[in-house]
Scaffold this active site. Structure first.
Site, short mmCIF file in Angstrom:
data_model
loop_
_atom_site.label_atom_id
_atom_site.label_comp_id
_atom_site.label_asym_id
_atom_site.label_seq_id
_atom_site.Cartn_x
_atom_site.Cartn_y
_atom_site.Cartn_z
N GLU A 80 45.01 7.70 -16.25
CA GLU A 80 45.49 6.61 -15.40
C GLU A 80 44.74 5.31 -15.70
O GLU A 80 45.30 4.22 -15.54
CB GLU A 80 45.34 6.98 -13.92
N HIS B 54 47.66 15.06 -3.46
CA HIS B 54 48.95 14.57 -3.95
C HIS B 54 49.78 13.98 -2.81
O HIS B 54 50.99 13.92 -2.89
CB HIS B 54 49.76 15.69 -4.59
#
Lengths: 428, 344
Positions: free
Chosen positions: B76, B145
């Site tokens: 990321e 998540h």
């Protein structure tokens, strides 16, 4: 202070225990952990131990008694203290203690509250809820004063009270914890009018029209920055014109024209030349109106109403006169339709027929100007260095200074005067 | 021939009343932006061949090729860094962080670099970057998540934060975000992807920093973000049967936040409830409340301004606990009713 001996609870559902026998007697000295008594429940037999060292005093139960759990059954007076001293101190507390649930007692102790001072809500046992309520009650004298000094009211309620000049202290609140809500203030304001109407004073209740006039005039006068301009016009030509047209109207059978009708025509004509005077103020801009719709203020017995001659600038005098007459007639009999009083962009208020020389008027929002018209009277005026007698009329324009500056107003009035003194200019 | 004409006519009609899902609306915005401007490209994990973790970019690699729909390694930091770098050098990247939780790994690039470049270079460099990322719970994906981290980015000068609640807004706001010359964090919601709504064909934008009234009402202003907007509307329909009318205000853009609409609404209703999924403490709702009480709404408040938000806990895996951790329709009904009826 003496330590209470409490009937212990051995199982979750147990409510009482039966005293089998005392293993010690009143006045005996005991050490911590000594066996004091034997008790039995429906399930088991247990011993009760001394929780501290001292002398046994104030034993209240005997063999065979059925004693509720947590009840005080005696005391251990510590060494160096007499039972008499302890008894006094214990008295008040023990009464209360016996009446409080164990949870309540524990809470009271944890919060350093004297359980004896906690009021019971059911009149019998002091419960956890009672202690909670007690803890929430302000105990400090200053707190109580501060609490009563400060009024609970929502910001909206305070704003409305401020706007209407109402004292919040007079209002009882309907919100949580007696808080004053906006509705409480709104509901309070209306009845005060009636309350203040003492019999000695002649207060005439006002109707809807007076209420509307009062509200709108106050609002318009407060919100619009008025500037006023006064000017006089020589009415000779206009009066001659009126005479000629009325002579014609008589032959023709059509409506006679009034000074007001001429002024409506003149203003309609001038407004087309000065669009800023025919405009409306809005927060985000100035609305310019396409047509000059002239409101003509009509006095009624109990108020006034302003019927509107739409697009007066483009109408002929006869049409305007007919419409003014019709609207005035309708206004006097309360038969005006909403459309006939709406959409005005400018207002004429003529008090000449009442002998008023001159006056100023309040602008009729969202319009930006109003013309206050006085009577026509003969005056000595200087014309070309000679004194002449002329029929003069004085008008005062009130203008919204947010839109109309002095020069704009002056040019507009100049055109009005010109059209009054030389009406044929409108034929251009 | 006749049949063809009928079909064509039907297609024209559907242009008026056409419904798309939130995910389809976003995909359509991506297609329009990429067709319109060759500098626009996408990068992210599994966005190409796989079509994105939630299928948003499904089929785009076939349409635009692997050069413009770039599958990246699982980094990321690299995604954010590459996006910022390409934005500075003339491209208009749309980066995708697969789950908002993983944006933690992009923080240095986004906060320390991307947010500050335009300022520190005196305007000589801009970062026209859009970073799309799905947030929120409700999928049973557990604590790592399911987060809603928008408040972090709201707090960083130089970043814009957008949170659409409807397909219409998603498309229009995404196109506006792509047009914007500043880095925009575009927070989507996993549970909204399958919700449907009217979406016009063709290119249009919904201006950033403009709130929207999603439902008009008179008794209480509910200022809600993202998934809480449809939940607030559902709550409003339930309460309408009891004679309580909620006005639902959707800020849509959290940063820069314009409080005008919410203020006007509260001036009308006198009461406000602020609802979001992210934990209450330090959440965006505090900002909304502060703007209300500090501004022109203050004198019109007729009840305490309240927040209804997620609990201060990581999102639990257990379905019941997950549900209990964030506001649901029944919670909004309960809190709204309490505020309107003055029972609190």
């Amino acid at each position: 202070m003496a330590i209470p001996i409490i009937m212990p609870k051995f199982s979750m559902t147990q409510e009482a225990a039966t005293v089998v026998q005392w293993l010690v007697a009143e006045g005996d000295s005991v050490e911590k952990g000594d066996l004091l008594m034997e008790v039995e429940t429906d399930k088991i037999t247990m011993d009760v131990e001394a929780m501290d060292a001292g002398v046994l005093r104030g034993l209240t139960v005997k063999a065979g008694d059925v004693v509720p759990v947590t009840e005080v059954i005696g005391y251990i007076v510590p060494d160096g203290e007499t039972w008499e001293e302890s008894a006094e101190a214990l008295k008040a507390e023990s009464v209360a203690r016996a009446k409080a649930t164990p949870v309540a007692q524990r809470m009271a102790k944890a919060n350093m509250v004297d359980i004896g001072s906690v009021p019971s809500s059911n009149g019998q046992r002091i419960t956890r809820r009672d202690v909670e309520a007690f803890l929430q009650t302000p105990v400090n004298g200053n707190d109580v004063a501060a609490e009563s000094d400060k009024l609970r009211a929502t910001p909206a309620a305070r704003r409305i009270a401020r706007e209407r000049e109402v004292d919040l202290a007079q209002i009882s609140g309907s919100g949580p914890k007696g808080r004053i809500q906006a509705n409480d203030v709104a509901a309070f304001v209306l009845p005060t009018v009636q309350v203040e109407a003492e019999p000695a004073v002649n207060v005439v209740p006002f109707g809807r029209m007076r209420h509307t006039i009062a509200e709108r005039m106050t609002q318009n006068y407060q919100e619009i920055p008025h500037i006023t301009f006064t000017i006089s016009a020589d009415m000779t030509a206009t009066l001659e014109l009126r005479q000629r047209i009325n002579a014609h109207a008589e032959r023709d059978g059509s409506a006679r024209i009034s000074v007001t009708a001429v002024l409506a025509k003149v203003c309609g004509w001038a407004l087309q030349r000065h669009p800023l005077v025919n405009a409306s103020w809005h927060e985000n801009g100035i609305e310019m109106h396409d047509t000059a719709n002239i409101g003509v203020a009509v006095a009624l017995e109990d108020g006034l109403i302003v019927p509107v001659v739409h697009d007066a600038g483009r109408k002929g005098l006869s049409a305007i006169a007919a419409q003014v007459n019709e609207l005035t007639e309708k206004a006097r009999f309360g038969r005006l339709q909403p459309a006939e009083v709406q959409g005005g962009t400018f207002t004429i208020s003529n008090l000449g027929m009442f002998g008023i020389d001159q006056f100023t008027a309040i602008i009729n929002a969202p319009q930006s100007a109003i013309l206050a018209v006085g009577r026509t009277k003969k005056e000595a005026v200087v014309i070309d260095d000679a004194v002449e007698i002329r029929p003069m009329m004085t008008m005062t324009l009130s203008a919204d200074h947010r839109i109309i500056d002095g020069a704009v107003a002056a040019r507009f009035l100049h055109d009005i005067v010109q059209a009054i003194e030389q009406p044929d200019i409108m034929l251009w | 021939m006749l049949k063809q004409r009928e079909t064509a006519g039907a297609r024209e009609d559907s242009a008026e009343t056409r419904e798309l899902t939130y995910a389809q609306a976003i995909r359509e915005a991506l297609q329009l932006a990429m067709n319109r401007d060759e500098r626009v490209f996408m990068l992210g994990e599994d966005i190409g061949v796989y079509g994105g973790a939630f299928g948003v970019s499904d089929g785009l690699i076939d349409q635009f090729g692997a050069e413009r729909i770039r599958d990246t390694p699982i980094s990321e930091a690299a995604i954010a860094g590459a996006a910022i770098g390409s934005a500075m050098t003339g491209m208009r990247p749309i980066a995708e962080i697969q789950f908002m939780d993983f944006i933690t790994l992009s923080m240095e690039q986004l906060v320390l670099q991307g947010a500050k470049i335009r300022f520190m270079f005196g305007g000589k460099a801009t970062v026209p970057l859009v970073l799309r990322t799905p947030a929120g719970s409700g999928t049973g994906a557990a604590a790592q998540h399911s987060e809603s981290l928008e408040a972090w980015f709201v707090h960083v000068p130089g970043l814009k934060v957008v949170m659409p609640s409807t397909p219409y807004d998603a498309k229009g706001l995404l196109l506006a975000a792509i047009e914007d010359d500043n880095p925009v964090i575009f927070v989507e919601h996993k549970l909204l992807y399958r919700t449907k709504g009217h979406v016009p064909e063709g290119y249009y934008t919904v201006p950033l920093s403009q709130s929207d009234i999603k439902r008009e009402g008179t008794d209480l202003s509910v200022i809600a973000t993202s998934i809480m907007v449809p939940r607030a509307i559902e709550a409003a329909e339930i309460l309408a049967k009891k004679g309580i009318e909620l006005e639902v205000v959707d800020p849509r853009t959290l940063k820069p936040y314009d409080a005008t609409i919410a203020t006007q609404s509260v001036r009308k209703t006198g009461k406000a409830l602020v609802v979001h999924e992210a934990p209450k403490t330090g959440g965006f709702g505090a900002e909304v409340v502060a703007e209300l009480v500090a501004g022109d709404a203050f004198d019109y408040l007729d009840a305490p301004v309240r927040r209804l938000a997620g609990l201060d806990v990581p999102i639990p895996y257990n379905r019941e606990l997950e549900r209990a951790a964030v506001p649901q329709v029944e919670d909004i009904v309960r809190e709204a009713r309490a505020l309107v009826e003055g029972v609190y």
